[in-house]
Design a protein around this motif. Structure first.
Motif, PDB file in Angstrom:
ATOM      1  N   ALA A  68      21.729  -3.527  35.492  1.00 11.89           N
ATOM      2  CA  ALA A  68      20.464  -4.266  35.396  1.00 11.89           C
ATOM      3  C   ALA A  68      19.586  -3.676  34.300  1.00 11.89           C
ATOM      4  O   ALA A  68      19.661  -2.492  33.991  1.00 11.89           O
ATOM      5  N   THR A  69      18.783  -4.520  33.698  1.00  9.61           N
ATOM      6  CA  THR A  69      17.846  -4.080  32.653  1.00  9.61           C
ATOM      7  C   THR A  69      16.482  -3.915  33.281  1.00  9.61           C
ATOM      8  O   THR A  69      15.924  -4.856  33.823  1.00  9.61           O
ATOM      9  N   TYR A  70      15.923  -2.715  33.196  1.00  4.06           N
ATOM     10  CA  TYR A  70      14.657  -2.447  33.857  1.00  4.06           C
ATOM     11  C   TYR A  70      13.494  -2.315  32.891  1.00  4.06           C
ATOM     12  O   TYR A  70      12.378  -2.061  33.303  1.00  4.06           O
ATOM     13  N   GLY A  71      13.743  -2.500  31.600  1.00  3.10           N
ATOM     14  CA  GLY A  71      12.665  -2.313  30.644  1.00  3.10           C
ATOM     15  C   GLY A  71      11.676  -3.460  30.604  1.00  3.10           C
ATOM     16  O   GLY A  71      10.576  -3.313  30.109  1.00  3.10           O
ATOM     17  N   GLN A  72      12.063  -4.631  31.134  1.00  7.34           N
ATOM     18  CA  GLN A  72      11.189  -5.780  31.079  1.00  7.34           C
ATOM     19  C   GLN A  72      10.086  -5.668  32.118  1.00  7.34           C
ATOM     20  O   GLN A  72      10.215  -5.015  33.135  1.00  7.34           O
ATOM     21  N   LYS A  73       8.973  -6.360  31.831  1.00  6.32           N
ATOM     22  CA  LYS A  73       7.871  -6.389  32.779  1.00  6.32           C
ATOM     23  C   LYS A  73       8.321  -7.122  34.047  1.00  6.32           C
ATOM     24  O   LYS A  73       9.033  -8.106  33.989  1.00  6.32           O
ATOM     25  N   ASN A  74       7.877  -6.622  35.192  1.00  9.61           N
ATOM     26  CA  ASN A  74       8.250  -7.208  36.475  1.00  9.61           C
ATOM     27  C   ASN A  74       7.413  -8.465  36.718  1.00  9.61           C
ATOM     28  O   ASN A  74       6.555  -8.508  37.590  1.00  9.61           O
ATOM     29  N   ALA A  75       7.674  -9.504  35.924  1.00 13.16           N
ATOM     30  CA  ALA A  75       6.827 -10.694  35.931  1.00 13.16           C
ATOM     31  C   ALA A  75       6.884 -11.473  37.234  1.00 13.16           C
ATOM     32  O   ALA A  75       5.885 -12.033  37.666  1.00 13.16           O
ATOM     33  N   TYR A  76       8.050 -11.539  37.864  1.00 15.59           N
ATOM     34  CA  TYR A  76       8.195 -12.371  39.048  1.00 15.59           C
ATOM     35  C   TYR A  76       8.176 -11.561  40.338  1.00 15.59           C
ATOM     36  O   TYR A  76       8.756 -11.962  41.336  1.00 15.59           O
ATOM     37  N   GLY A  77       7.487 -10.446  40.330  1.00 13.50           N
ATOM     38  CA  GLY A  77       7.372  -9.628  41.533  1.00 13.50           C
ATOM     39  C   GLY A  77       6.438 -10.257  42.559  1.00 13.50           C
ATOM     40  O   GLY A  77       5.829 -11.303  42.334  1.00 13.50           O
ATOM     41  N   HIS A  78       6.313  -9.597  43.696  1.00  9.86           N
ATOM     42  CA  HIS A  78       5.445 -10.071  44.783  1.00  9.86           C
ATOM     43  C   HIS A  78       4.004  -9.679  44.492  1.00  9.86           C
ATOM     44  O   HIS A  78       3.477  -8.733  45.076  1.00  9.86           O
ATOM     45  N   HIS A  79       3.370 -10.398  43.598  1.00 10.12           N
ATOM     46  CA  HIS A  79       1.975 -10.133  43.256  1.00 10.12           C
ATOM     47  C   HIS A  79       1.355 -11.416  42.717  1.00 10.12           C
ATOM     48  O   HIS A  79       2.068 -12.347  42.337  1.00 10.12           O
ATOM     49  N   PRO A  80       0.015 -11.481  42.672  1.00 10.71           N
ATOM     50  CA  PRO A  80      -0.639 -12.695  42.163  1.00 10.71           C
ATOM     51  C   PRO A  80      -0.294 -12.960  40.705  1.00 10.71           C
ATOM     52  O   PRO A  80       0.076 -12.055  39.950  1.00 10.71           O
ATOM     53  N   ALA A  81      -0.437 -14.215  40.314  1.00  8.19           N
ATOM     54  CA  ALA A  81      -0.224 -14.607  38.924  1.00  8.19           C
ATOM     55  C   ALA A  81      -1.342 -14.042  38.057  1.00  8.19           C
ATOM     56  O   ALA A  81      -2.450 -13.773  38.527  1.00  8.19           O
TER      57      ALA A  81
END
Length: 201
Positions: A39-52
């Motif tokens: 898995a590539t972990y360098g990207q921002k966690n855009a679709y995590g469990h948090h508000p938009a």
């Protein structure tokens, strides 16, 4: 506005499912949980469990080829919050920031066919924005009714009376967001009708 290719149902499913899997992998790694080494972990966690965020809503609008100020106008019209599951009189629920109705997850509907889960749409704010942008694009492409704002308000309802009520709110909020974006994000293209008299409001 720059034209973007609308994702097909299958492509949307793969893109969003992959993004959710990646977001989960990032969260697991941050929590010290073992994950797949590929898995590539360098990207921002855009679709995590948090508000938009404003940025992810703009990104979703650009990817789906819809005006960011109109997508933000829908969020303001819906008045939803991340994690919301608001029950309607017909027993359906509106999920998350953009009030995505659970009718879209019934058998045969595109989101159901794509394997997109209501739980993810309700609790992952940027994912909610991406799905909302995709639904908006479908209505704008379908062009059911008279004029852009009617098509955009079909996001909420295609019933003329309900559409007209929603349309008034949507125009007002979209114009407000358009002014705000011009000041804060001048590089973002917004929808400006040629004349407010020329379209049904």
């Amino acid at each position: 506005m720059i034209r973007h290719r609308l994702l097909t149902n299958a492509a949307l499913a793969l893109a969003l499912a992959g993004a959710v899997a990646h977001a989960d992998a990032v969260q697991n790694q941050q929590a010290g949980i073992e994950t797949d080494g590929n898995a590539t972990y360098g990207q921002k966690n855009a679709y995590g469990h948090h508000p938009a965020t404003i940025e992810c809503v703009i990104d979703a609008a650009n990817r789906q080829g819809v005006p960011p100020n109109v997508l933000l106008g829908i969020a303001s019209s819906e008045m939803g919050a991340n994690g919301d599951r608001l029950t309607n009189t017909n027993k359906s629920q509106d999920l998350g920031h953009f009030g995505i109705n659970t009718i879209h997850f019934e058998p045969g509907e595109p989101l159901a066919e794509a394997g997109i889960r209501p739980e993810d749409v309700a609790t992952r704010g940027c994912y909610n924005a991406e799905v909302a942008a995709w639904l908006l694009r479908k209505h704008l492409n379908r062009k059911r009714g008279e004029g852009f704002w009617t098509w955009a308000a079909n996001y909420h309802s295609t019933t003329p009376k309900n559409n007209a009520i929603y349309r008034k709110k949507l125009i007002r909020y979209s114009e407000q967001w358009g002014r705000w974006l011009k000041y804060r994000y001048p590089q973002v293209s917004i929808y400006q009708p040629p004349s407010s008299k020329g379209e049904q409001q």
